[in-house]
Scaffold this motif. Structure first.
Motif, short mmCIF file in Angstrom:
data_model
loop_
_atom_site.label_atom_id
_atom_site.label_comp_id
_atom_site.label_asym_id
_atom_site.label_seq_id
_atom_site.Cartn_x
_atom_site.Cartn_y
_atom_site.Cartn_z
N VAL A 119 -17.60 -48.47 -2.98
CA VAL A 119 -17.17 -48.48 -1.58
C VAL A 119 -17.62 -47.18 -0.91
O VAL A 119 -17.42 -46.09 -1.47
CB VAL A 119 -15.64 -48.61 -1.47
N GLU A 120 -18.23 -47.31 0.26
CA GLU A 120 -18.64 -46.14 1.03
C GLU A 120 -18.12 -46.27 2.46
O GLU A 120 -17.65 -47.34 2.86
CB GLU A 120 -20.18 -46.02 1.05
N ARG A 121 -18.18 -45.20 3.20
CA ARG A 121 -17.82 -45.23 4.61
C ARG A 121 -19.10 -45.06 5.43
O ARG A 121 -19.86 -44.11 5.23
CB ARG A 121 -16.83 -44.12 4.95
N TYR A 122 -19.33 -46.00 6.35
CA TYR A 122 -20.52 -45.95 7.19
C TYR A 122 -20.09 -46.18 8.64
O TYR A 122 -19.50 -47.20 8.98
CB TYR A 122 -21.52 -47.04 6.74
N ARG A 123 -20.37 -45.22 9.48
CA ARG A 123 -19.99 -45.27 10.90
C ARG A 123 -18.51 -45.61 11.06
O ARG A 123 -18.12 -46.50 11.81
CB ARG A 123 -20.85 -46.29 11.65
N GLU A 124 -17.70 -44.89 10.31
CA GLU A 124 -16.24 -45.01 10.35
C GLU A 124 -15.71 -46.35 9.85
O GLU A 124 -14.53 -46.67 10.04
CB GLU A 124 -15.72 -44.77 11.78
N GLN A 125 -16.57 -47.15 9.22
CA GLN A 125 -16.15 -48.43 8.67
C GLN A 125 -16.39 -48.47 7.16
O GLN A 125 -17.37 -47.90 6.68
CB GLN A 125 -16.92 -49.59 9.33
N VAL A 126 -15.49 -49.16 6.45
CA VAL A 126 -15.66 -49.33 5.01
C VAL A 126 -16.80 -50.30 4.75
O VAL A 126 -16.93 -51.33 5.43
CB VAL A 126 -14.35 -49.84 4.37
N GLN A 127 -17.64 -49.98 3.76
CA GLN A 127 -18.77 -50.84 3.42
C GLN A 127 -18.97 -50.83 1.90
O GLN A 127 -18.81 -49.79 1.26
CB GLN A 127 -20.04 -50.33 4.11
N VAL A 128 -19.30 -51.99 1.34
CA VAL A 128 -19.55 -52.10 -0.09
C VAL A 128 -21.05 -52.06 -0.34
O VAL A 128 -21.80 -52.85 0.24
CB VAL A 128 -18.96 -53.40 -0.67
N VAL A 129 -21.47 -51.14 -1.19
CA VAL A 129 -22.87 -51.10 -1.63
C VAL A 129 -22.93 -51.81 -2.97
O VAL A 129 -22.31 -51.38 -3.95
CB VAL A 129 -23.37 -49.66 -1.76
N VAL A 130 -23.63 -52.93 -3.02
CA VAL A 130 -23.66 -53.81 -4.19
C VAL A 130 -24.75 -53.37 -5.16
O VAL A 130 -25.92 -53.26 -4.79
CB VAL A 130 -23.89 -55.28 -3.77
N ASN A 131 -24.34 -53.14 -6.39
CA ASN A 131 -25.31 -52.82 -7.44
C ASN A 131 -25.81 -54.09 -8.14
O ASN A 131 -26.98 -54.21 -8.46
CB ASN A 131 -24.68 -51.88 -8.48
N SER A 132 -24.88 -55.00 -8.40
CA SER A 132 -25.25 -56.28 -9.02
C SER A 132 -24.29 -57.35 -8.52
O SER A 132 -23.18 -57.06 -8.07
CB SER A 132 -25.20 -56.20 -10.55
N LEU A 133 -24.75 -58.58 -8.65
CA LEU A 133 -23.98 -59.70 -8.08
C LEU A 133 -24.38 -60.98 -8.78
O LEU A 133 -25.54 -61.17 -9.12
CB LEU A 133 -24.26 -59.77 -6.58
#
Length: 331
Positions: A74-88
């Motif tokens: 989980v990261e924060r991007y432009r004040e919003q929470v965002q999930v950076v997916v490694n695998s799926l």
């Protein structure tokens, strides 16, 4: 795999959980590199996600409305929470607990249905009572009606929400009739019971709540009216004036043209139905907002809600007072 709720995701933590893919788009960065932009969801909300590496590999591995097991951070991007997916990977149905993705009404549905049947039995007008029972005694209609949500967002947005909202509306209308004896009780109760039936066609709710094509093109007001007209047409001798007044109450229950009503209410029953429907919807919306802010230390919510203003949460304050009282009590 333990379920991590969208609403509980915090920047910096690892993600290993199953989500529903609401949106999937193949895009390109400013340098021309492909990536996948996703919107993931569960019953607690939605979150943006990105697959930066191996986007083309994953492009055809899953589709919108698939359940996927996600590993990432989980990261924060432009004040919003965002999930950076490694695998799926795409999940099979048997791997998923549907209750993680669709909320269910907290009130017993048999009890809510019983309220509607009781109200129908109290209707004295033969034609209106027959119309009501034609719906209530239709197994296919009731199977869909008792499971449907009342909305995609805002009020009663969960399985069984339509039944709960309808039962509440009917219950309040029964009380209102005691205050205003000039009201046509049978007409108001029938209109209240049928005012949102078109939502069983307006919304789909197998994996997530969303609008159907009929919902987007027509909306539940017209769909409800169509369903009523079809039943009335199959009932010989149904008075035309009575059918018109019933249809008017249903079609005008949003109250104003800018709120989606093709006509504004012009009868006492239509006016009452509009205000009672709006009352139950707004109270439920308020409860939903307060519930989402239950963990906040402040007695006030923020302005990002249906009402577009801070709302006062007395529960948060009462909890604070209880803690203060506990500290003051002698040991």
């Amino acid at each position: 795999m333990p379920k991590q709720l969208v609403s509980e995701l915090e920047p910096g933590e690892e993600v290993k959980s199953v989500f529903l893919v609401m949106r999937k788009e193949l895009r390109k960065t400013k340098t021309g590199a492909p990536y996948l932009a996703l919107e993931l969801a569960d019953k607690s909300g939605k979150v943006e996600a990105r697959i930066w590496d191996n986007a083309l590999r994953y492009k055809d591995a899953f589709a919108e409305r698939d359940y996927v097991a996600v590993s990432g951070r989980v990261e924060r991007y432009r004040e919003q929470v965002q999930v950076v997916v490694n695998s799926l990977r795409r999940c099979a149905e048997e791997e998923v607990d549907v209750s993680d993705f669709l909320r269910v009404v907290g009130t017993d549905r048999a009890e809510l249905e019983g309220e509607l049947r009781l109200a129908a039995e109290e209707v004295r007008n033969f034609h209106l009572k027959s119309l009501l029972l034609s719906f209530l005694n239709d197994p296919d209609f009731m199977r869909r009606f008792t499971r449907a949500p009342a909305a995609k967002n805002y009020h009663h947005p969960y399985l069984g929400g339509l039944l709960e909202h309808t039962a509440n509306t009917v219950r309040i209308c029964r009380m209102v009739c005691e205050l205003y004896p000039e009201v046509d009780r049978d007409l108001l109760i029938t209109a209240a019971a049928l005012h949102d039936i078109g939502k069983i066609q307006e919304l789909e709710y197998d994996r997530a709540i969303d609008f159907t094509d009929a919902g987007r093109f027509l909306g539940h007001l017209l769909l409800s009216d169509q369903m009523i007209r079809e039943r009335v047409a199959a009932m010989p001798g149904f008075p035309e004036d009575l059918a018109m007044r019933l249809r008017h109450a249903v079609l005008s229950h949003h109250g104003e043209l800018e709120w989606g009503s093709p006509k504004r209410p012009k009868t006492l029953e239509a006016i009452l139905l509009h205000h009672v429907d709006n009352l139950d919807a707004k109270v439920n919306s308020f409860r939903e907002i307060i519930e989402r802010s239950a963990e906040s230390d402040s007695p006030w919510t923020d302005m990002r809600n249906l009402f577009k203003r801070p709302l006062y949460n007395p529960r948060a304050l009462s909890q604070e007072m209880e803690l203060d009282l506990e500290e003051e009590l002698p040991r």
